[in-house]
Design a protein around this motif. Structure first.
Motif, PDB file in Angstrom:
ATOM      1  N   VAL A   1      40.288  -8.439  52.122  1.00 42.96           N
ATOM      2  CA  VAL A   1      40.928  -9.645  52.851  1.00 42.96           C
ATOM      3  C   VAL A   1      41.633  -9.104  54.079  1.00 42.96           C
ATOM      4  O   VAL A   1      42.215  -8.239  54.267  1.00 42.96           O
ATOM      5  N   THR A   2      41.928 -10.418  54.861  1.00 43.24           N
ATOM      6  CA  THR A   2      42.672  -9.925  56.098  1.00 43.24           C
ATOM      7  C   THR A   2      43.891 -10.499  56.198  1.00 43.24           C
ATOM      8  O   THR A   2      44.965 -10.104  56.927  1.00 43.24           O
ATOM      9  N   ASN A   3      44.558 -11.592  55.093  1.00 40.64           N
ATOM     10  CA  ASN A   3      45.837 -12.100  54.847  1.00 40.64           C
ATOM     11  C   ASN A   3      45.955 -11.754  53.240  1.00 40.64           C
ATOM     12  O   ASN A   3      45.553 -12.952  52.626  1.00 40.64           O
TER      13      ASN A   3
ATOM     14  N   LYS B   1      45.719 -14.300  47.932  1.00 43.47           N
ATOM     15  CA  LYS B   1      46.473 -14.394  46.870  1.00 43.47           C
ATOM     16  C   LYS B   1      46.474 -15.890  46.221  1.00 43.47           C
ATOM     17  O   LYS B   1      46.190 -16.155  45.156  1.00 43.47           O
ATOM     18  N   ALA B   2      47.099 -16.599  47.250  1.00 46.17           N
ATOM     19  CA  ALA B   2      47.497 -17.926  46.903  1.00 46.17           C
ATOM     20  C   ALA B   2      46.006 -18.879  46.673  1.00 46.17           C
ATOM     21  O   ALA B   2      46.076 -19.676  45.792  1.00 46.17           O
ATOM     22  N   TRP B   3      44.927 -18.516  47.554  1.00 48.09           N
ATOM     23  CA  TRP B   3      43.746 -19.062  47.313  1.00 48.09           C
ATOM     24  C   TRP B   3      43.290 -18.694  45.613  1.00 48.09           C
ATOM     25  O   TRP B   3      42.732 -19.821  45.071  1.00 48.09           O
TER      26      TRP B   3
ATOM     27  N   GLY C   1      43.219 -20.340  38.598  1.00 52.14           N
ATOM     28  CA  GLY C   1      44.215 -21.132  37.423  1.00 52.14           C
ATOM     29  C   GLY C   1      45.209 -20.060  36.977  1.00 52.14           C
ATOM     30  O   GLY C   1      45.773 -20.574  36.127  1.00 52.14           O
ATOM     31  N   ARG C   2      45.327 -19.024  37.681  1.00 48.26           N
ATOM     32  CA  ARG C   2      46.408 -18.044  36.986  1.00 48.26           C
ATOM     33  C   ARG C   2      46.875 -17.159  38.066  1.00 48.26           C
ATOM     34  O   ARG C   2      46.419 -16.934  39.249  1.00 48.26           O
ATOM     35  N   ALA C   3      48.265 -16.444  37.951  1.00 47.59           N
ATOM     36  CA  ALA C   3      48.859 -15.537  38.642  1.00 47.59           C
ATOM     37  C   ALA C   3      48.111 -14.180  38.470  1.00 47.59           C
ATOM     38  O   ALA C   3      47.689 -14.134  37.326  1.00 47.59           O
TER      39      ALA C   3
ATOM     40  N   GLY D   1      39.869  -8.109  42.193  1.00 41.45           N
ATOM     41  CA  GLY D   1      40.878  -7.360  43.133  1.00 41.45           C
ATOM     42  C   GLY D   1      41.044  -7.916  44.520  1.00 41.45           C
ATOM     43  O   GLY D   1      39.874  -8.284  45.112  1.00 41.45           O
ATOM     44  N   LEU D   2      42.025  -7.750  45.299  1.00 40.17           N
ATOM     45  CA  LEU D   2      42.090  -8.138  46.578  1.00 40.17           C
ATOM     46  C   LEU D   2      42.671  -6.762  47.270  1.00 40.17           C
ATOM     47  O   LEU D   2      43.911  -6.397  46.749  1.00 40.17           O
ATOM     48  N   ILE D   3      42.137  -6.415  48.533  1.00 35.75           N
ATOM     49  CA  ILE D   3      42.860  -5.282  49.011  1.00 35.75           C
ATOM     50  C   ILE D   3      43.106  -5.882  50.468  1.00 35.75           C
ATOM     51  O   ILE D   3      42.422  -6.510  51.045  1.00 35.75           O
TER      52      ILE D   3
END
Length: 122
Positions: A13-15, A20-22, A28-30, A49-51
């Motif tokens: 991801v670029t941001n 993370k918020a999206w 529906g979870r943190a 996962g997000l990098i």
């Protein structure tokens, strides 16, 4: 057997904060793991996962297969004809990843993640 099953799909991801918020809304979870270098969500016994600073769309997501001994697994895959694409690297928090190319050119990821509890099912 060294490969334990599919564990993680990582999206570049670029941001990271926005992504993370999206994904918090989508899932529906943190996240269970939330650091500047990686955000991980447990989803039904698997991990999304997000990098940060990735190239979304150009390389796509990479699926990572779990292992308890990543060094041994990369060596085993290499002995079976795979070529190391990205060597074993500690990406933070004790999480270690590597990618190889199978004999047909496909990217195959392996992950050793001490934070991911594979016995957990949502």
């Amino acid at each position: 057997m060294m490969i334990q099953g599919l564990r993680t799909v990582i999206y570049p991801v670029t941001n990271l904060a926005e992504a993370k918020a999206w994904y918090e809304q989508v899932l529906g979870r943190a996240p269970y793991f939330n650091e500047a270098f990686y955000v991980g969500f447990e989803v039904g016994g698997f991990e999304l996962g997000l990098i940060p600073d990735g190239q979304p769309g150009s390389t796509g997501a990479t699926a990572y297969w779990g292992t308890e001994d990543i060094d041994a697994e990369v060596a085993r895959l290499s002995s079976l004809g795979a070529k190391v694409h990205a060597p074993v690297e500690d990406v933070g928090g004790g999480i270690r990843v590597a990618t190889v190319r199978d004999p047909y050119g496909n990217l195959f990821g392996v992950i050793q993640n001490p934070h991911f509890d594979r016995t957990k099912v949502a």
